[in-house]
Motif scaffolding. Structure first.
Motif, PDB file in Angstrom:
ATOM      1  N   LYS A 154       7.886  -6.120 -11.920  1.00  0.00           N
ATOM      2  CA  LYS A 154       6.812  -6.229 -12.683  1.00  0.00           C
ATOM      3  C   LYS A 154       6.711  -7.393 -13.356  1.00  0.00           C
ATOM      4  O   LYS A 154       5.399  -7.932 -13.599  1.00  0.00           O
ATOM      5  CB  LYS A 154       6.943  -4.681 -13.532  1.00  0.00           C
ATOM      6  CG  LYS A 154       6.569  -3.513 -12.961  1.00  0.00           C
ATOM      7  CD  LYS A 154       6.718  -2.277 -13.655  1.00  0.00           C
ATOM      8  CE  LYS A 154       6.084  -2.082 -14.862  1.00  0.00           C
ATOM      9  NZ  LYS A 154       6.554  -0.827 -15.713  1.00  0.00           N
ATOM     10  N   GLY A 155       7.822  -7.951 -14.000  1.00  0.00           N
ATOM     11  CA  GLY A 155       7.574  -9.008 -14.735  1.00  0.00           C
ATOM     12  C   GLY A 155       7.262 -10.155 -14.007  1.00  0.00           C
ATOM     13  O   GLY A 155       6.766 -11.085 -14.176  1.00  0.00           O
ATOM     14  N   ALA A 162       7.519   5.091  -9.922  1.00  0.00           N
ATOM     15  CA  ALA A 162       8.292   6.005 -11.274  1.00  0.00           C
ATOM     16  C   ALA A 162       8.380   5.271 -12.514  1.00  0.00           C
ATOM     17  O   ALA A 162       8.272   5.650 -13.533  1.00  0.00           O
ATOM     18  CB  ALA A 162       9.590   6.726 -10.960  1.00  0.00           C
ATOM     19  N   ALA A 163       8.305   4.088 -12.410  1.00  0.00           N
ATOM     20  CA  ALA A 163       8.799   3.013 -13.482  1.00  0.00           C
ATOM     21  C   ALA A 163       7.245   2.368 -13.898  1.00  0.00           C
ATOM     22  O   ALA A 163       7.222   1.873 -15.054  1.00  0.00           O
ATOM     23  CB  ALA A 163       9.536   1.735 -13.104  1.00  0.00           C
ATOM     24  N   GLY A 164       6.112   3.147 -13.614  1.00  0.00           N
ATOM     25  CA  GLY A 164       4.954   2.724 -13.944  1.00  0.00           C
ATOM     26  C   GLY A 164       4.341   1.585 -13.025  1.00  0.00           C
ATOM     27  O   GLY A 164       3.246   0.933 -13.653  1.00  0.00           O
ATOM     28  N   GLY A 165       4.572   1.216 -12.124  1.00  0.00           N
ATOM     29  CA  GLY A 165       4.149   0.129 -11.546  1.00  0.00           C
ATOM     30  C   GLY A 165       2.861   0.417 -10.690  1.00  0.00           C
ATOM     31  O   GLY A 165       2.522   1.660 -10.587  1.00  0.00           O
ATOM     32  N   ASP A 166       2.057  -0.510 -10.548  1.00  0.00           N
ATOM     33  CA  ASP A 166       0.664  -0.402  -9.858  1.00  0.00           C
ATOM     34  C   ASP A 166       1.086   0.048  -8.615  1.00  0.00           C
ATOM     35  O   ASP A 166       1.177  -0.990  -7.543  1.00  0.00           O
ATOM     36  CB  ASP A 166      -0.166  -1.602 -10.302  1.00  0.00           C
ATOM     37  CG  ASP A 166      -1.590  -1.564  -9.777  1.00  0.00           C
ATOM     38  OD1 ASP A 166      -2.057  -0.350  -9.638  1.00  0.00           O
ATOM     39  OD2 ASP A 166      -2.253  -2.572  -9.921  1.00  0.00           O
ATOM     40  N   HIS A 208       2.044   2.770  -1.521  1.00  0.00           N
ATOM     41  CA  HIS A 208       2.321   1.337  -1.440  1.00  0.00           C
ATOM     42  C   HIS A 208       1.953   0.575  -2.866  1.00  0.00           C
ATOM     43  O   HIS A 208       1.260   0.939  -3.585  1.00  0.00           O
ATOM     44  CB  HIS A 208       1.871   0.536  -0.185  1.00  0.00           C
ATOM     45  CG  HIS A 208       0.492   0.457  -0.288  1.00  0.00           C
ATOM     46  ND1 HIS A 208      -0.464   1.345   0.244  1.00  0.00           N
ATOM     47  CD2 HIS A 208      -0.549  -0.319  -0.862  1.00  0.00           C
ATOM     48  CE1 HIS A 208      -1.772   1.007   0.117  1.00  0.00           C
ATOM     49  NE2 HIS A 208      -1.884  -0.161  -0.407  1.00  0.00           N
ATOM     50  N   ILE A 209       2.604  -0.870  -3.112  1.00  0.00           N
ATOM     51  CA  ILE A 209       2.532  -1.288  -4.101  1.00  0.00           C
ATOM     52  C   ILE A 209       1.046  -2.077  -3.796  1.00  0.00           C
ATOM     53  O   ILE A 209       1.116  -2.858  -2.774  1.00  0.00           O
ATOM     54  CB  ILE A 209       3.829  -2.136  -4.214  1.00  0.00           C
ATOM     55  CG1 ILE A 209       4.975  -1.639  -4.552  1.00  0.00           C
ATOM     56  CG2 ILE A 209       3.489  -3.299  -5.562  1.00  0.00           C
ATOM     57  CD1 ILE A 209       6.350  -2.391  -4.687  1.00  0.00           C
ATOM     58  N   ARG A 210       0.296  -2.176  -5.119  1.00  0.00           N
ATOM     59  CA  ARG A 210      -0.948  -2.703  -4.864  1.00  0.00           C
ATOM     60  C   ARG A 210      -0.703  -4.311  -4.534  1.00  0.00           C
ATOM     61  O   ARG A 210       0.187  -4.899  -5.334  1.00  0.00           O
ATOM     62  CB  ARG A 210      -1.664  -2.624  -6.120  1.00  0.00           C
ATOM     63  CG  ARG A 210      -3.301  -3.054  -5.978  1.00  0.00           C
ATOM     64  CD  ARG A 210      -3.979  -2.810  -7.076  1.00  0.00           C
ATOM     65  NE  ARG A 210      -3.865  -1.492  -7.504  1.00  0.00           N
ATOM     66  CZ  ARG A 210      -4.788  -0.659  -7.000  1.00  0.00           C
ATOM     67  NH1 ARG A 210      -5.636  -0.953  -5.950  1.00  0.00           N
ATOM     68  NH2 ARG A 210      -4.872   0.626  -7.535  1.00  0.00           N
ATOM     69  N   GLY A 211      -1.419  -4.783  -3.728  1.00  0.00           N
ATOM     70  CA  GLY A 211      -1.258  -6.292  -3.362  1.00  0.00           C
ATOM     71  C   GLY A 211      -0.010  -6.643  -2.317  1.00  0.00           C
ATOM     72  O   GLY A 211       0.085  -7.670  -1.872  1.00  0.00           O
ATOM     73  N   ILE A 253       5.106  -9.847  -1.752  1.00  0.00           N
ATOM     74  CA  ILE A 253       5.992  -8.365  -1.787  1.00  0.00           C
ATOM     75  C   ILE A 253       5.515  -7.921   0.030  1.00  0.00           C
ATOM     76  O   ILE A 253       4.252  -7.689   0.123  1.00  0.00           O
ATOM     77  CB  ILE A 253       5.270  -7.399  -2.535  1.00  0.00           C
ATOM     78  CG1 ILE A 253       5.555  -7.937  -4.101  1.00  0.00           C
ATOM     79  CG2 ILE A 253       6.063  -6.028  -2.174  1.00  0.00           C
ATOM     80  CD1 ILE A 253       5.088  -6.940  -4.913  1.00  0.00           C
ATOM     81  N   ILE A 254       6.597  -7.934   0.507  1.00  0.00           N
ATOM     82  CA  ILE A 254       6.587  -7.650   1.933  1.00  0.00           C
ATOM     83  C   ILE A 254       7.128  -6.095   2.184  1.00  0.00           C
ATOM     84  O   ILE A 254       8.207  -5.710   1.926  1.00  0.00           O
ATOM     85  CB  ILE A 254       7.313  -8.367   2.933  1.00  0.00           C
ATOM     86  CG1 ILE A 254       6.960  -9.595   2.513  1.00  0.00           C
ATOM     87  CG2 ILE A 254       7.129  -8.069   4.276  1.00  0.00           C
ATOM     88  CD1 ILE A 254       5.506 -10.193   2.975  1.00  0.00           C
ATOM     89  N   ASP A 255       5.995  -5.329   2.473  1.00  0.00           N
ATOM     90  CA  ASP A 255       6.459  -3.783   2.732  1.00  0.00           C
ATOM     91  C   ASP A 255       6.954  -3.403   4.287  1.00  0.00           C
ATOM     92  O   ASP A 255       5.878  -3.698   5.210  1.00  0.00           O
ATOM     93  CB  ASP A 255       5.408  -2.747   2.277  1.00  0.00           C
ATOM     94  CG  ASP A 255       5.780  -1.235   2.178  1.00  0.00           C
ATOM     95  OD1 ASP A 255       6.651  -0.943   2.973  1.00  0.00           O
ATOM     96  OD2 ASP A 255       5.314  -0.578   1.156  1.00  0.00           O
ATOM     97  N   VAL A 256       8.172  -3.092   4.432  1.00  0.00           N
ATOM     98  CA  VAL A 256       8.610  -2.797   5.974  1.00  0.00           C
ATOM     99  C   VAL A 256       8.657  -1.544   6.412  1.00  0.00           C
ATOM    100  O   VAL A 256       9.379  -1.188   7.467  1.00  0.00           O
ATOM    101  CB  VAL A 256       9.875  -3.520   6.061  1.00  0.00           C
ATOM    102  CG1 VAL A 256       9.963  -4.909   5.787  1.00  0.00           C
ATOM    103  CG2 VAL A 256      11.100  -2.941   5.168  1.00  0.00           C
ATOM    104  N   ARG A 257       7.924  -0.606   5.854  1.00  0.00           N
ATOM    105  CA  ARG A 257       7.838   0.688   6.119  1.00  0.00           C
ATOM    106  C   ARG A 257       7.107   1.149   7.263  1.00  0.00           C
ATOM    107  O   ARG A 257       6.325   0.180   7.626  1.00  0.00           O
ATOM    108  CB  ARG A 257       7.800   1.703   4.910  1.00  0.00           C
ATOM    109  CG  ARG A 257       8.731   1.650   3.821  1.00  0.00           C
ATOM    110  CD  ARG A 257       8.414   2.427   2.556  1.00  0.00           C
ATOM    111  NE  ARG A 257       7.155   2.166   1.929  1.00  0.00           N
ATOM    112  CZ  ARG A 257       6.113   2.648   1.451  1.00  0.00           C
ATOM    113  NH1 ARG A 257       6.433   3.941   1.156  1.00  0.00           N
ATOM    114  NH2 ARG A 257       5.194   2.108   1.018  1.00  0.00           N
ATOM    115  N   SER A 258       7.101   2.291   7.708  1.00  0.00           N
ATOM    116  CA  SER A 258       6.076   2.777   8.983  1.00  0.00           C
ATOM    117  C   SER A 258       4.496   2.730   8.293  1.00  0.00           C
ATOM    118  O   SER A 258       4.505   2.886   7.098  1.00  0.00           O
ATOM    119  CB  SER A 258       6.324   4.057   9.421  1.00  0.00           C
ATOM    120  OG  SER A 258       6.088   5.163   8.470  1.00  0.00           O
ATOM    121  N   GLY A 259       3.709   2.952   9.277  1.00  0.00           N
ATOM    122  CA  GLY A 259       2.308   2.972   8.503  1.00  0.00           C
ATOM    123  C   GLY A 259       1.943   4.190   7.787  1.00  0.00           C
ATOM    124  O   GLY A 259       1.155   4.220   6.742  1.00  0.00           O
ATOM    125  N   ALA A 260       2.569   5.174   8.277  1.00  0.00           N
ATOM    126  CA  ALA A 260       2.179   6.471   7.507  1.00  0.00           C
ATOM    127  C   ALA A 260       2.646   6.448   6.277  1.00  0.00           C
ATOM    128  O   ALA A 260       2.146   6.657   5.107  1.00  0.00           O
ATOM    129  CB  ALA A 260       2.811   7.930   8.369  1.00  0.00           C
TER     130      ALA A 260
END
Length: 202
Positions: free
Chosen positions: A23-24, A111-115, A47-50, A34-41
């Motif tokens: 977040k910082g 859970a930590a309040g991220g966007d 997911h994290i915005r952006g 930020i690269i998200d490597v999970r499945s499409g579903a």
């Protein structure tokens, strides 16, 4: 073949960061990717915005191409951190050193309040693996009792596979499940589309 030095990530970046650190970074660094490597579903569910969606299997097939498109400050995310760590090792093997992994994954960040962006709920891959492995073991034991004792060998095979998975921090069953129709999304990018999306940041 390795990627050029200009695409190496930030030197001395920690291999794992927590949600508060990410977040910082979002507030302080314009070069963050930020690269998200999970499945499409999973991605559609939360997911994290952006963030950019690059499924682990796709990243594994085109590691050098994706590494060449990534910026100077890269954070890899998944559900818990395991798949992101696999992605980090693959990128490291082609010269993209210094990428970080988000500890606790996307759920921990939320859970930590991220966007985050929320959508239709879906089972996480780790949960699918547990269900599939447990069901196969149970079915093989029942079949071994009422059909043929040889079918109990399936349970042994599943146990051996899980042991290997833990030892190597990989998951063949997860890779297979990630390709199943229920883990796909109508918004899943092709490798070309994902590369174009990353290239737009260059």
């Amino acid at each position: 073949m390795t990627i050029s030095a200009k695409t190496s990530t930030v030197e001395n970046a920690p291999p794992a960061i927590d949600a508060s650190t990410l977040k910082g970074w979002e507030e302080q660094h314009d070069d963050l990717m930020i690269i998200d490597v999970r499945s499409g579903a999973e991605f559609d569910s939360l997911h994290i915005r952006g963030s950019y969606h690059v499924p682990l299997a796709m990243l594994g097939e085109h590691t050098e191409e994706f590494a060449a498109k990534m910026g100077t400050r890269v954070v890899l995310v998944c559900q818990s951190g395991n798949r992101a760590e696999q992605a980090r090792k693959r990128l490291d093997s082609v010269g993209l050193v210094g990428a970080s992994v988000l500890s606790g994954g996307v759920p921990g960040y939320a859970a930590a309040g991220g966007d985050v962006v929320r959508g239709r709920s879906a089972w996480a891959m780790e949960r699918q693996v547990r269900m599939t492995a447990g069901s196969l073991v149970l079915a093989s034991i029942v079949a071994g009792r009422f059909v043929s004792p040889k079918l109990r060998l399936v349970a042994g095979g599943i146990g051996a596979g899980l042991t290997y998975s833990a030892t190597t921090n990989s998951c063949a069953m997860g890779n297979v499940l990630s390709r199943m129709p229920w883990n796909k999304s109508s918004n899943d990018p092709t490798a070309h589309q994902a590369l174009q999306s990353l290239g737009a940041r260059e």
